[in-house]
Design a protein around this motif. Sequence first.
Motif, PDB file in Angstrom:
ATOM      1  N   LEU A 123       0.850  -1.193   0.000  1.00 48.98           N
ATOM      2  CA  LEU A 123       0.000   0.000   0.000  1.00 48.98           C
ATOM      3  C   LEU A 123       0.885   1.243   0.000  1.00 48.98           C
ATOM      4  CD1 LEU A 123      -2.522  -1.406   2.590  1.00 48.98           C
ATOM      5  CD2 LEU A 123      -3.110  -0.776   0.251  1.00 48.98           C
ATOM      6  N   LEU A 124       1.335   1.628  -1.174  1.00 51.02           N
ATOM      7  CA  LEU A 124       2.349   2.671  -1.292  1.00 51.02           C
ATOM      8  C   LEU A 124       1.882   4.012  -0.759  1.00 51.02           C
ATOM      9  CD1 LEU A 124       3.769   1.860  -4.832  1.00 51.02           C
ATOM     10  CD2 LEU A 124       4.520   1.016  -2.608  1.00 51.02           C
ATOM     11  N   ARG A 125       0.615   4.338  -0.935  1.00 52.05           N
ATOM     12  CA  ARG A 125       0.091   5.623  -0.474  1.00 52.05           C
ATOM     13  C   ARG A 125      -0.927   5.452   0.643  1.00 52.05           C
ATOM     14  NH1 ARG A 125      -2.005   8.389  -5.765  1.00 52.05           N
ATOM     15  NH2 ARG A 125      -2.741   9.911  -4.226  1.00 52.05           N
ATOM     16  N   GLY A 126      -0.809   4.350   1.365  1.00 51.33           N
ATOM     17  CA  GLY A 126      -1.709   4.113   2.482  1.00 51.33           C
ATOM     18  C   GLY A 126      -3.018   3.491   2.054  1.00 51.33           C
ATOM     19  N   GLY A 127      -3.919   3.372   3.013  1.00 50.92           N
ATOM     20  CA  GLY A 127      -5.216   2.761   2.745  1.00 50.92           C
ATOM     21  C   GLY A 127      -5.794   2.188   4.019  1.00 50.92           C
ATOM     22  N   ASN A 128      -6.738   1.299   3.854  1.00 52.68           N
ATOM     23  CA  ASN A 128      -7.409   0.669   4.997  1.00 52.68           C
ATOM     24  C   ASN A 128      -7.411  -0.839   4.822  1.00 52.68           C
ATOM     25  OD1 ASN A 128     -10.388  -0.466   5.956  1.00 52.68           O
ATOM     26  ND2 ASN A 128      -9.377   0.820   7.473  1.00 52.68           N
ATOM     27  N   VAL A 129      -7.197  -1.555   5.934  1.00 44.76           N
ATOM     28  CA  VAL A 129      -7.207  -3.018   5.927  1.00 44.76           C
ATOM     29  C   VAL A 129      -8.264  -3.504   6.908  1.00 44.76           C
ATOM     30  CG1 VAL A 129      -5.888  -5.135   6.258  1.00 44.76           C
ATOM     31  CG2 VAL A 129      -4.733  -3.070   5.406  1.00 44.76           C
ATOM     32  N   GLN A 130      -9.152  -4.360   6.450  1.00 41.08           N
ATOM     33  CA  GLN A 130     -10.160  -5.001   7.289  1.00 41.08           C
ATOM     34  C   GLN A 130      -9.681  -6.419   7.602  1.00 41.08           C
ATOM     35  OE1 GLN A 130     -13.298  -3.643   8.321  1.00 41.08           O
ATOM     36  NE2 GLN A 130     -12.416  -1.705   7.599  1.00 41.08           N
ATOM     37  N   ILE A 131      -9.601  -6.740   8.902  1.00 38.83           N
ATOM     38  CA  ILE A 131      -9.116  -8.055   9.328  1.00 38.83           C
ATOM     39  C   ILE A 131     -10.281  -8.837   9.929  1.00 38.83           C
ATOM     40  CG2 ILE A 131      -7.448  -9.296  10.764  1.00 38.83           C
ATOM     41  CD1 ILE A 131      -5.825  -6.656  10.843  1.00 38.83           C
ATOM     42  N   SER A 132     -10.569  -9.995   9.363  1.00 36.49           N
ATOM     43  CA  SER A 132     -11.691 -10.798   9.844  1.00 36.49           C
ATOM     44  C   SER A 132     -11.308 -12.270   9.909  1.00 36.49           C
ATOM     45  CB  SER A 132     -12.919 -10.615   8.942  1.00 36.49           C
ATOM     46  OG  SER A 132     -12.624 -11.023   7.613  1.00 36.49           O
ATOM     47  N   GLY A 136     -12.569 -20.309  11.094  1.00 39.35           N
ATOM     48  CA  GLY A 136     -11.157 -20.637  11.154  1.00 39.35           C
ATOM     49  C   GLY A 136     -10.314 -20.043  10.047  1.00 39.35           C
ATOM     50  N   GLU A 137     -10.944 -19.424   9.033  1.00 35.13           N
ATOM     51  CA  GLU A 137     -10.188 -18.816   7.932  1.00 35.13           C
ATOM     52  C   GLU A 137     -10.047 -17.314   8.164  1.00 35.13           C
ATOM     53  OE1 GLU A 137     -10.224 -19.199   3.182  1.00 35.13           O
ATOM     54  OE2 GLU A 137     -11.901 -18.029   3.952  1.00 35.13           O
ATOM     55  N   TRP A 138      -8.818 -16.841   7.978  1.00 31.12           N
ATOM     56  CA  TRP A 138      -8.537 -15.411   8.123  1.00 31.12           C
ATOM     57  C   TRP A 138      -8.611 -14.730   6.770  1.00 31.12           C
ATOM     58  CZ3 TRP A 138      -7.280 -12.767  12.695  1.00 31.12           C
ATOM     59  CH2 TRP A 138      -7.165 -13.570  13.827  1.00 31.12           C
ATOM     60  N   HIS A 139      -9.098 -13.496   6.798  1.00 25.54           N
ATOM     61  CA  HIS A 139      -9.226 -12.717   5.571  1.00 25.54           C
ATOM     62  C   HIS A 139      -8.811 -11.277   5.857  1.00 25.54           C
ATOM     63  CE1 HIS A 139     -12.025 -10.769   2.354  1.00 25.54           C
ATOM     64  NE2 HIS A 139     -10.788 -10.888   1.906  1.00 25.54           N
ATOM     65  N   LEU A 140      -7.818 -10.799   5.136  1.00 21.93           N
ATOM     66  CA  LEU A 140      -7.398  -9.415   5.216  1.00 21.93           C
ATOM     67  C   LEU A 140      -7.715  -8.765   3.875  1.00 21.93           C
ATOM     68  CD1 LEU A 140      -5.403 -11.051   7.244  1.00 21.93           C
ATOM     69  CD2 LEU A 140      -4.108  -8.911   7.250  1.00 21.93           C
ATOM     70  N   ALA A 141      -8.571  -7.753   3.904  1.00 18.69           N
ATOM     71  CA  ALA A 141      -8.993  -7.067   2.690  1.00 18.69           C
ATOM     72  C   ALA A 141      -8.555  -5.615   2.759  1.00 18.69           C
ATOM     73  CB  ALA A 141     -10.508  -7.158   2.526  1.00 18.69           C
ATOM     74  N   ALA A 142      -7.744  -5.198   1.797  1.00 17.29           N
ATOM     75  CA  ALA A 142      -7.198  -3.844   1.813  1.00 17.29           C
ATOM     76  C   ALA A 142      -7.645  -3.066   0.586  1.00 17.29           C
ATOM     77  CB  ALA A 142      -5.678  -3.887   1.862  1.00 17.29           C
ATOM     78  N   THR A 143      -7.854  -1.773   0.808  1.00 25.78           N
ATOM     79  CA  THR A 143      -8.128  -0.853  -0.285  1.00 25.78           C
ATOM     80  C   THR A 143      -7.184   0.335  -0.144  1.00 25.78           C
ATOM     81  OG1 THR A 143      -9.856   0.271   1.008  1.00 25.78           O
ATOM     82  CG2 THR A 143     -10.553  -1.498  -0.473  1.00 25.78           C
ATOM     83  N   GLY A 144      -6.758   0.881  -1.266  1.00 24.69           N
ATOM     84  CA  GLY A 144      -5.862   2.023  -1.237  1.00 24.69           C
ATOM     85  C   GLY A 144      -5.733   2.638  -2.611  1.00 24.69           C
ATOM     86  N   GLU A 194      -6.346  -1.169  -6.852  1.00 24.79           N
ATOM     87  CA  GLU A 194      -6.745  -0.502  -5.623  1.00 24.79           C
ATOM     88  C   GLU A 194      -7.186  -1.441  -4.514  1.00 24.79           C
ATOM     89  OE1 GLU A 194      -9.662   2.459  -6.534  1.00 24.79           O
ATOM     90  OE2 GLU A 194      -8.231   3.791  -7.526  1.00 24.79           O
ATOM     91  N   THR A 195      -7.052  -2.762  -4.703  1.00 24.56           N
ATOM     92  CA  THR A 195      -7.430  -3.712  -3.660  1.00 24.56           C
ATOM     93  C   THR A 195      -6.406  -4.837  -3.602  1.00 24.56           C
ATOM     94  OG1 THR A 195      -8.792  -5.140  -5.074  1.00 24.56           O
ATOM     95  CG2 THR A 195      -9.888  -3.259  -4.024  1.00 24.56           C
ATOM     96  N   ILE A 196      -6.302  -5.413  -2.420  1.00 26.81           N
ATOM     97  CA  ILE A 196      -5.492  -6.617  -2.251  1.00 26.81           C
ATOM     98  C   ILE A 196      -6.096  -7.443  -1.117  1.00 26.81           C
ATOM     99  CG2 ILE A 196      -3.864  -5.407  -0.756  1.00 26.81           C
ATOM    100  CD1 ILE A 196      -1.698  -7.359  -1.774  1.00 26.81           C
TER     101      ILE A 196
END
Length: 200
Positions: A123-132, A136-144, A194-196
């Motif tokens: 995330l070169l210019r920042g953003g937000n990450v949602q951690i859920s 038992g499965e982890w999911h990190l969703a980022a937008t920036g 814009e997402t990862i």
Amino acid sequence: MMHGNANLAELIGSRICHDLISPIGAIQNGLELISLTGDADSSPEMELISDSCAHANARIRFFRIAFGSSGSGQSLSVNEAQSVISGMYAGDRLSADWTLSEPAPREEVQLALLALLCMDRALLRGGNVQISRSNGEWHLAATGPQIRVDPAIWKVLRGSVSASDIRPADVQFPLLAVRAADQGRDINWRETEETIDIRF
């Protein structure tokens, strides 16, 4: 050999964090005592020292979980996880939201924090990450506004890059790969401009 190196690295990380947290905490306590006695005003210099100590303390707490020895059978409460993450990224270009509603195994939280650090690099210019976490499965969703994944670095998550080729700033990648394998988890990710997303 990689597994043994990871164990040693975690022990070193735990030792360093343990030894640093006490003196930084002592400085914070000293600053609080000074403010209570009225011997110092809220000058920019004092505020800078106080803010720097608070930030250093927050980073050590975060690194202690991410890079330290996780131990077995331990868990992290929702409040503690939220506090660690919000302290790490307070005032930063990146924000992260811990959406879990119940405690999580510390060894799994370690994976989540390492994955968060991997996302931070993209995330070169920042953003937000949602951690859920669900079933038992982890999911990190980022937008920036600008996401750039370096394939040469991210390949290490599949064990296809030697740790000797990794820079210090990217040490979270091989450690995440090793610890995820220890837990029998596969790391999957996909990205757009814009997402990862990372799942494990």
